[in-house]
Motif scaffolding. Structure first.
Motif, PDB file in Angstrom:
ATOM      1  N   ALA B  66      18.355   2.376 -33.453  1.00 52.45           N
ATOM      2  CA  ALA B  66      17.774   3.499 -34.183  1.00 52.45           C
ATOM      3  C   ALA B  66      18.554   3.760 -35.472  1.00 52.45           C
ATOM      4  O   ALA B  66      17.959   3.971 -36.537  1.00 52.45           O
ATOM      5  N   VAL B  67      19.901   3.704 -35.371  1.00 47.30           N
ATOM      6  CA  VAL B  67      20.723   3.923 -36.571  1.00 47.30           C
ATOM      7  C   VAL B  67      20.451   2.823 -37.601  1.00 47.30           C
ATOM      8  O   VAL B  67      20.334   3.075 -38.805  1.00 47.30           O
ATOM      9  N   LEU B  68      20.319   1.585 -37.111  1.00 41.42           N
ATOM     10  CA  LEU B  68      20.040   0.456 -38.010  1.00 41.42           C
ATOM     11  C   LEU B  68      18.706   0.669 -38.737  1.00 41.42           C
ATOM     12  O   LEU B  68      18.609   0.468 -39.962  1.00 41.42           O
ATOM     13  N   ILE B  69      17.683   1.111 -37.993  1.00 41.54           N
ATOM     14  CA  ILE B  69      16.363   1.300 -38.598  1.00 41.54           C
ATOM     15  C   ILE B  69      16.409   2.426 -39.626  1.00 41.54           C
ATOM     16  O   ILE B  69      15.877   2.305 -40.742  1.00 41.54           O
ATOM     17  N   ILE B  70      17.090   3.543 -39.276  1.00 41.42           N
ATOM     18  CA  ILE B  70      17.143   4.673 -40.211  1.00 41.42           C
ATOM     19  C   ILE B  70      17.912   4.272 -41.466  1.00 41.42           C
ATOM     20  O   ILE B  70      17.537   4.614 -42.589  1.00 41.42           O
ATOM     21  N   LEU B  71      18.994   3.488 -41.281  1.00 38.59           N
ATOM     22  CA  LEU B  71      19.757   3.004 -42.436  1.00 38.59           C
ATOM     23  C   LEU B  71      18.885   2.118 -43.323  1.00 38.59           C
ATOM     24  O   LEU B  71      18.917   2.237 -44.558  1.00 38.59           O
ATOM     25  N   ALA B  72      18.088   1.244 -42.698  1.00 38.56           N
ATOM     26  CA  ALA B  72      17.216   0.367 -43.478  1.00 38.56           C
ATOM     27  C   ALA B  72      16.185   1.184 -44.243  1.00 38.56           C
ATOM     28  O   ALA B  72      15.872   0.890 -45.404  1.00 38.56           O
ATOM     29  N   ILE B  73      15.646   2.248 -43.609  1.00 32.29           N
ATOM     30  CA  ILE B  73      14.667   3.094 -44.304  1.00 32.29           C
ATOM     31  C   ILE B  73      15.310   3.737 -45.523  1.00 32.29           C
ATOM     32  O   ILE B  73      14.731   3.771 -46.616  1.00 32.29           O
ATOM     33  N   MET B  74      16.554   4.228 -45.354  1.00 38.13           N
ATOM     34  CA  MET B  74      17.215   4.892 -46.482  1.00 38.13           C
ATOM     35  C   MET B  74      17.510   3.892 -47.594  1.00 38.13           C
ATOM     36  O   MET B  74      17.337   4.195 -48.775  1.00 38.13           O
ATOM     37  N   LEU B  75      17.954   2.672 -47.232  1.00 37.63           N
ATOM     38  CA  LEU B  75      18.363   1.715 -48.259  1.00 37.63           C
ATOM     39  C   LEU B  75      17.174   1.122 -48.993  1.00 37.63           C
ATOM     40  O   LEU B  75      17.325   0.656 -50.126  1.00 37.63           O
ATOM     41  N   THR B  76      15.993   1.106 -48.388  1.00 34.12           N
ATOM     42  CA  THR B  76      14.865   0.507 -49.097  1.00 34.12           C
ATOM     43  C   THR B  76      14.115   1.527 -49.954  1.00 34.12           C
ATOM     44  O   THR B  76      13.224   1.139 -50.700  1.00 34.12           O
ATOM     45  N   ARG B  77      14.454   2.807 -49.836  1.00 35.48           N
ATOM     46  CA  ARG B  77      13.826   3.851 -50.659  1.00 35.48           C
ATOM     47  C   ARG B  77      12.302   3.746 -50.653  1.00 35.48           C
ATOM     48  O   ARG B  77      11.643   3.964 -51.650  1.00 35.48           O
ATOM     49  N   ASP B  78      11.771   3.369 -49.527  1.00 35.36           N
ATOM     50  CA  ASP B  78      10.327   3.225 -49.428  1.00 35.36           C
ATOM     51  C   ASP B  78       9.700   4.419 -48.721  1.00 35.36           C
ATOM     52  O   ASP B  78       8.541   4.389 -48.380  1.00 35.36           O
ATOM     53  N   VAL B  79      10.506   5.480 -48.513  1.00 33.91           N
ATOM     54  CA  VAL B  79      10.027   6.598 -47.695  1.00 33.91           C
ATOM     55  C   VAL B  79       8.852   7.296 -48.366  1.00 33.91           C
ATOM     56  O   VAL B  79       7.871   7.667 -47.724  1.00 33.91           O
ATOM     57  N   GLN B  80       8.923   7.441 -49.699  1.00 29.72           N
ATOM     58  CA  GLN B  80       7.893   8.252 -50.360  1.00 29.72           C
ATOM     59  C   GLN B  80       6.524   7.574 -50.334  1.00 29.72           C
ATOM     60  O   GLN B  80       5.521   8.235 -50.516  1.00 29.72           O
ATOM     61  N   ARG B  81       6.501   6.256 -50.084  1.00 28.51           N
ATOM     62  CA  ARG B  81       5.200   5.593 -50.024  1.00 28.51           C
ATOM     63  C   ARG B  81       4.503   5.837 -48.696  1.00 28.51           C
ATOM     64  O   ARG B  81       3.342   5.487 -48.530  1.00 28.51           O
ATOM     65  N   GLY B  82       5.207   6.402 -47.728  1.00 23.83           N
ATOM     66  CA  GLY B  82       4.606   6.682 -46.438  1.00 23.83           C
ATOM     67  C   GLY B  82       4.429   5.419 -45.624  1.00 23.83           C
ATOM     68  O   GLY B  82       5.070   4.406 -45.865  1.00 23.83           O
ATOM     69  N   SER B  83       3.566   5.507 -44.640  1.00 27.63           N
ATOM     70  CA  SER B  83       3.356   4.383 -43.744  1.00 27.63           C
ATOM     71  C   SER B  83       1.868   4.050 -43.700  1.00 27.63           C
ATOM     72  O   SER B  83       1.165   4.363 -42.738  1.00 27.63           O
ATOM     73  N   PRO B  84       1.344   3.473 -44.787  1.00 27.37           N
ATOM     74  CA  PRO B  84      -0.100   3.225 -44.843  1.00 27.37           C
ATOM     75  C   PRO B  84      -0.517   2.063 -43.958  1.00 27.37           C
ATOM     76  O   PRO B  84       0.281   1.196 -43.633  1.00 27.37           O
ATOM     77  N   GLY B  85      -1.776   2.066 -43.562  1.00 26.21           N
ATOM     78  CA  GLY B  85      -2.305   0.956 -42.789  1.00 26.21           C
ATOM     79  C   GLY B  85      -2.889  -0.092 -43.721  1.00 26.21           C
ATOM     80  O   GLY B  85      -3.123   0.156 -44.899  1.00 26.21           O
ATOM     81  N   ASN B  86      -3.066  -1.301 -43.231  1.00 25.49           N
ATOM     82  CA  ASN B  86      -3.679  -2.344 -44.047  1.00 25.49           C
ATOM     83  C   ASN B  86      -5.178  -2.426 -43.760  1.00 25.49           C
ATOM     84  O   ASN B  86      -5.737  -1.567 -43.081  1.00 25.49           O
ATOM     85  N   ARG B  87      -5.818  -3.481 -44.255  1.00 24.89           N
ATOM     86  CA  ARG B  87      -7.268  -3.571 -44.081  1.00 24.89           C
ATOM     87  C   ARG B  87      -7.680  -3.833 -42.641  1.00 24.89           C
ATOM     88  O   ARG B  87      -8.831  -3.685 -42.283  1.00 24.89           O
ATOM     89  N   LEU B  88      -6.719  -4.250 -41.816  1.00 24.99           N
ATOM     90  CA  LEU B  88      -7.059  -4.669 -40.452  1.00 24.99           C
ATOM     91  C   LEU B  88      -6.979  -3.533 -39.439  1.00 24.99           C
ATOM     92  O   LEU B  88      -6.898  -3.788 -38.249  1.00 24.99           O
ATOM     93  N   GLN B  89      -7.006  -2.258 -39.905  1.00 23.75           N
ATOM     94  CA  GLN B  89      -6.805  -1.148 -38.977  1.00 23.75           C
ATOM     95  C   GLN B  89      -7.825  -1.134 -37.848  1.00 23.75           C
ATOM     96  O   GLN B  89      -7.468  -1.040 -36.675  1.00 23.75           O
ATOM     97  N   LEU B  90      -9.103  -1.246 -38.195  1.00 20.15           N
ATOM     98  CA  LEU B  90     -10.135  -1.178 -37.150  1.00 20.15           C
ATOM     99  C   LEU B  90     -10.072  -2.382 -36.212  1.00 20.15           C
ATOM    100  O   LEU B  90     -10.053  -2.200 -34.986  1.00 20.15           O
ATOM    101  N   PRO B  91     -10.007  -3.635 -36.738  1.00 21.33           N
ATOM    102  CA  PRO B  91      -9.845  -4.765 -35.810  1.00 21.33           C
ATOM    103  C   PRO B  91      -8.598  -4.657 -34.949  1.00 21.33           C
ATOM    104  O   PRO B  91      -8.641  -4.975 -33.749  1.00 21.33           O
ATOM    105  N   ALA B  92      -7.486  -4.162 -35.537  1.00 21.43           N
ATOM    106  CA  ALA B  92      -6.260  -4.031 -34.752  1.00 21.43           C
ATOM    107  C   ALA B  92      -6.451  -3.022 -33.631  1.00 21.43           C
ATOM    108  O   ALA B  92      -5.998  -3.235 -32.498  1.00 21.43           O
ATOM    109  N   PHE B  93      -7.153  -1.908 -33.939  1.00 21.00           N
ATOM    110  CA  PHE B  93      -7.410  -0.914 -32.898  1.00 21.00           C
ATOM    111  C   PHE B  93      -8.259  -1.512 -31.787  1.00 21.00           C
ATOM    112  O   PHE B  93      -7.990  -1.301 -30.597  1.00 21.00           O
TER     113      PHE B  93
END
Lengths: 103, 162
Positions: B66-93
């Motif tokens: 968990a610490v590793l993942i949180i550190l990676a989130i902080m270091l990639t500064r990708d937080v503001q982009r959120g967690s969007p889905g790709n085009r395969l959302q419905l097939p994946a579901f």
């Protein structure tokens, strides 16, 4: 009503399905890695439930769960390191934009 | 009775945590939700009388991954982009729902050969005997540290500044 093997197996299946959906449908590489951790956890629950209800004295499922945890830790370390390396080069971890090896 | 109540509470917490990982838009909150899921899974191990693995789960997953993942989130500064889905959302579901339905069907159709014996109360010594004793898992146990060492060196080489 006491808790039977089926309860744990259904719970593990639900967690695995949620992880599968996340791994297939998300764009952020870190969220995909988090979903893979979810799937590995679900498999661990199933392993330990089998160990508890079918061979309680052998503990084989728990031994397998230990090895799964080892491999999951290695996978998380290498996966997040690859994510960091890609971010450093390309300023993104969006898996739809990382298509260097796509044919 | 107490185990039954504990199972349902922990199961609901684990599923809510897992849904939070997939559904929350903020990646950092998704990681915290993943921590909740890991803790609930550790509790489930206790209800399965796997005390050693519950401790390992908390040490390795909640403490390290968990610490590793949180550190990676902080270091990639990708937080503001959120967690969007790709085009395969419905097939994946659909794939995930189909998988859930098929495996649940298989689980309910199988007649499990249950053992009525109670599990050993502290599992640690029995686990050690299974891992290190005769006919145990001594070779996999020796290979696992090699894998971990390779992973550590690989991670260092990958993130090192050129």
């Amino acid at each position: 009503m006491s808790i039977a093997l089926e309860h744990y197996l259904i719970l593990a299946t639900v967690l695995f399905s949620i992880g599968l959906y996340g791994a297939l449908a998300k764009r952020s590489a870190i969220v995909i890695l988090m979903s893979i951790e979810l799937m590995l956890n679900a498999v661990n629950i199933a392993m330990i439930a089998f160990s508890r209800y079918i061979v309680p004295l052998m503990l084989t499922g728990q031994v397998f769960a230990i090895f799964i945890i080892v491999v999951a830790a290695a996978e998380a370390a290498v996966g997040l390191a690859i994510t960091m390396a890609i971010y450093r080069r390309r300023e993104t971890i969006d898996t739809t934009e990382i298509n260097l090896m796509k044919w | 009775m107490g185990v039954t109540i504990a199972f349902w509470i922990l199961a609901v917490a684990a599923i809510l945590g897992a849904l939070g990982v997939v559904l929350l838009r903020n990646v950092f909150r998704a990681a915290l939700s993943l921590v909740l899921c890991f803790l609930a899974v550790a509790g489930l191990y206790v209800t399965l009388s796997a005390d050693f693995l519950a401790a390992v789960q908390i040490l390795v997953y909640v403490g390290a991954i968990a610490v590793l993942i949180i550190l990676a989130i902080m270091l990639t500064r990708d937080v503001q982009r959120g967690s969007p889905g790709n085009r395969l959302q419905l097939p994946a579901f659909i794939v995930a729902a189909l998988f859930l339905a098929i495996v649940a069907f298989a689980i309910f159709q199988t007649s499990w050969q249950l053992a009525e014996l109670p599990p050993p109360a502290p599992t640690t010594s029995d686990l050690a005997f299974r891992l290190l004793g005769d006919g145990g898992f001594i070779l996999p146990l020796e290979i696992a540290p090699v894998l971990l060492l390779a992973a550590i060196i690989g991670a260092i080489v990958l993130v090192r500044e050129k």
